[in-house]
Design a protein around this motif. Sequence first.
Motif, mmCIF file in Angstrom:
data_model
loop_
_atom_site.group_PDB
_atom_site.id
_atom_site.type_symbol
_atom_site.label_atom_id
_atom_site.label_comp_id
_atom_site.label_asym_id
_atom_site.label_seq_id
_atom_site.Cartn_x
_atom_site.Cartn_y
_atom_site.Cartn_z
ATOM 1 N N VAL A 83 1.310 -1.389 -0.085
ATOM 2 C CA VAL A 83 0.086 0.015 -0.521
ATOM 3 C C VAL A 83 0.892 0.749 0.266
ATOM 4 N N ASN A 84 0.715 2.395 -0.542
ATOM 5 C CA ASN A 84 1.485 3.345 -0.675
ATOM 6 C C ASN A 84 1.518 4.315 0.110
ATOM 7 N N ASP A 85 1.858 5.887 -0.238
ATOM 8 C CA ASP A 85 1.271 6.466 1.658
ATOM 9 C C ASP A 85 0.394 7.099 1.276
ATOM 10 N N LEU A 86 -0.486 6.765 0.112
ATOM 11 C CA LEU A 86 -1.421 7.596 0.427
ATOM 12 C C LEU A 86 -3.489 6.603 0.319
ATOM 13 N N PHE A 87 -2.392 5.058 0.510
ATOM 14 C CA PHE A 87 -3.244 4.428 1.184
ATOM 15 C C PHE A 87 -3.922 3.271 0.183
ATOM 16 N N ARG A 88 -2.574 3.933 -1.239
ATOM 17 C CA ARG A 88 -3.649 2.479 -2.566
ATOM 18 C C ARG A 88 -2.763 1.311 -2.632
#
Length: 162
Positions: free
Chosen positions: A107-112
């Motif tokens: 999951v990336n920093d934007l929670f994607r």
Amino acid sequence: MEPALRAVCKDVRIGTILIQTNRYTGEPELHYLRLPKDISEDHVILMDCTVSTGAAAMMAVRVLLDHDVPEDKIFLLSLLMAEMGVHSVAYAFPQVKIITTAVDKKVNDLFRIIPGIGNFGDRYFGTDAPPNWSDEEDTLDSSPPLCSRNFSEGVAHPAATP
């Protein structure tokens, strides 16, 4: 996902839970709730196209538990889940059955979810796509994520429940 369920189970009872993530705190917030009467007597399919952290899904499960749906009668159905979301939901609610077609690790920093499938709602409805997005590319720009979850519960017909 709801139209596909309705196509297969014509007399299924449908409820809706709308959960949106607060853009400032990152916490899920319940905005709308409409559940069938006597939902506690049926098996419930909780549908969310993608689950990244699991926070919104866990809130939706908690709403169902608060309406006396037994944990072992809840099925979380998702097209894509992040490993973090699977672990979060499974740890918090070990009797909820999780069904997904795929699990991505990150999951990336934007929670994607990475690599993910982009914003499922935008792809499905053809709305609000970033200006540099196209069907030919798998990359999206870094515009803020759409922060809402609209959970639909399919309540199984009593004759179809195990």
